[in-house]
Design an enzyme around this catalytic site. Sequence first.
Site, PDB file in Angstrom:
ATOM      1  N   CYS A 205       5.677 -35.649 -10.263  1.00 57.44           N
ATOM      2  CA  CYS A 205       6.711 -36.645  -9.910  1.00 57.44           C
ATOM      3  C   CYS A 205       6.372 -38.056 -10.387  1.00 57.44           C
ATOM      4  O   CYS A 205       7.154 -38.988 -10.204  1.00 57.44           O
ATOM      5  CB  CYS A 205       6.944 -36.647  -8.399  1.00 57.44           C
ATOM      6  SG  CYS A 205       5.572 -37.323  -7.430  1.00 57.44           S
TER       7      CYS A 205
ATOM      8  N   GLU B  29     -10.153 -34.204   8.899  1.00 58.57           N
ATOM      9  CA  GLU B  29     -10.716 -33.048   8.202  1.00 58.57           C
ATOM     10  C   GLU B  29     -11.831 -32.424   9.044  1.00 58.57           C
ATOM     11  O   GLU B  29     -12.468 -33.111   9.835  1.00 58.57           O
ATOM     12  CB  GLU B  29     -11.351 -33.476   6.876  1.00 58.57           C
ATOM     13  CG  GLU B  29     -10.401 -34.076   5.876  1.00 58.57           C
ATOM     14  CD  GLU B  29     -11.147 -34.671   4.708  1.00 58.57           C
ATOM     15  OE1 GLU B  29     -11.348 -33.962   3.705  1.00 58.57           O
ATOM     16  OE2 GLU B  29     -11.548 -35.846   4.812  1.00 58.57           O
TER      17      GLU B  29
ATOM     18  N   CYS C  99       0.659 -38.644 -10.230  1.00 53.29           N
ATOM     19  CA  CYS C  99       1.023 -37.245 -10.061  1.00 53.29           C
ATOM     20  C   CYS C  99       1.631 -36.726 -11.358  1.00 53.29           C
ATOM     21  O   CYS C  99       2.561 -37.341 -11.895  1.00 53.29           O
ATOM     22  CB  CYS C  99       2.023 -37.091  -8.913  1.00 53.29           C
ATOM     23  SG  CYS C  99       2.648 -35.405  -8.731  1.00 53.29           S
TER      24      CYS C  99
ATOM     25  N   CYS D 169       5.443 -35.046  -3.581  1.00 51.45           N
ATOM     26  CA  CYS D 169       6.125 -33.822  -4.026  1.00 51.45           C
ATOM     27  C   CYS D 169       5.372 -32.533  -3.681  1.00 51.45           C
ATOM     28  O   CYS D 169       5.915 -31.442  -3.802  1.00 51.45           O
ATOM     29  CB  CYS D 169       6.395 -33.880  -5.530  1.00 51.45           C
ATOM     30  SG  CYS D 169       4.894 -33.716  -6.539  1.00 51.45           S
TER      31      CYS D 169
ATOM     32  N   CYS E 249      -0.374 -34.143  -4.042  1.00 47.62           N
ATOM     33  CA  CYS E 249       0.516 -35.307  -4.012  1.00 47.62           C
ATOM     34  C   CYS E 249       1.297 -35.272  -2.703  1.00 47.62           C
ATOM     35  O   CYS E 249       1.967 -34.285  -2.405  1.00 47.62           O
ATOM     36  CB  CYS E 249       1.471 -35.266  -5.206  1.00 47.62           C
ATOM     37  SG  CYS E 249       2.765 -36.532  -5.145  1.00 47.62           S
TER      38      CYS E 249
ATOM     39  N   ASP F  32      -8.836 -40.084   6.789  1.00 42.57           N
ATOM     40  CA  ASP F  32      -9.698 -39.591   5.717  1.00 42.57           C
ATOM     41  C   ASP F  32     -11.010 -40.359   5.798  1.00 42.57           C
ATOM     42  O   ASP F  32     -11.013 -41.588   5.868  1.00 42.57           O
ATOM     43  CB  ASP F  32      -9.032 -39.819   4.353  1.00 42.57           C
ATOM     44  CG  ASP F  32      -9.896 -39.333   3.208  1.00 42.57           C
ATOM     45  OD1 ASP F  32     -10.240 -38.134   3.205  1.00 42.57           O
ATOM     46  OD2 ASP F  32     -10.231 -40.137   2.322  1.00 42.57           O
TER      47      ASP F  32
ATOM     48  N   ASP G 110      -7.458 -42.144  -1.278  1.00 47.89           N
ATOM     49  CA  ASP G 110      -7.790 -42.026   0.141  1.00 47.89           C
ATOM     50  C   ASP G 110      -6.557 -42.098   1.048  1.00 47.89           C
ATOM     51  O   ASP G 110      -6.459 -41.361   2.022  1.00 47.89           O
ATOM     52  CB  ASP G 110      -8.817 -43.088   0.541  1.00 47.89           C
ATOM     53  CG  ASP G 110     -10.145 -42.901  -0.172  1.00 47.89           C
ATOM     54  OD1 ASP G 110     -10.428 -41.777  -0.629  1.00 47.89           O
ATOM     55  OD2 ASP G 110     -10.913 -43.875  -0.281  1.00 47.89           O
TER      56      ASP G 110
END
Length: 194
Positions: free
Chosen positions: A161, A87, A158, A142, A139, A4, A168
């Site tokens: 969960c 990305e 989250c 989950c 997340c 990232d 990051d």
Amino acid sequence: MGIDVGLTDFLTLSNGKVIPKPDLKKINSKIKYYQQKLARQKEGGSNWKKTLKKLHKWQNRKNNVVNDYYHKISYNIVKNSAFIAMETLNIRGMIKSNLSRSIHEIGWGKLIRMIKYKAQWYGREFVQIDRWFPSSKKCNVCGKINHDLEWAEREWECPNCHSILSRDVNAAKNILDEGLRTTGSMVLSLGATR
């Protein structure tokens, strides 16, 4: 390895490691000093030419420092990863924003190109995921997407969960998972780690 990219933390890897930006404070201050000095001098004069020469020297030094730093980072990432996911960045679009100077100076495009060609050299798999993939908001525990996540939130819980996630590191793990999913790669079974 999922990667990232960011302005605060230059690179965050899916194993939790954070790679900082190169330290260019001293070089940038010298460049600024000679730019200001040049602006006050008569163009074409002997002092102006001397100042211009010194300015070019510091600009070349900056390019050399950045290139050396990026070569070392890209080599270490490729050497230690069988699969690399990043990305797809809309760098041209980002440069039009109010962060253009920071984005231009960081030179993500140059680093991505280095990682890409080194991956080819060393027989590693390199993939860039879709730029619209919500890597920060999803997340990685989950799979729930947090649509309420604010840009400035560096850590979040989250809502599904209740995992506490570093923005990051979570994004880097999601980038890796999405890269593996889209390529159908079996690289994890070969011993690569998150």
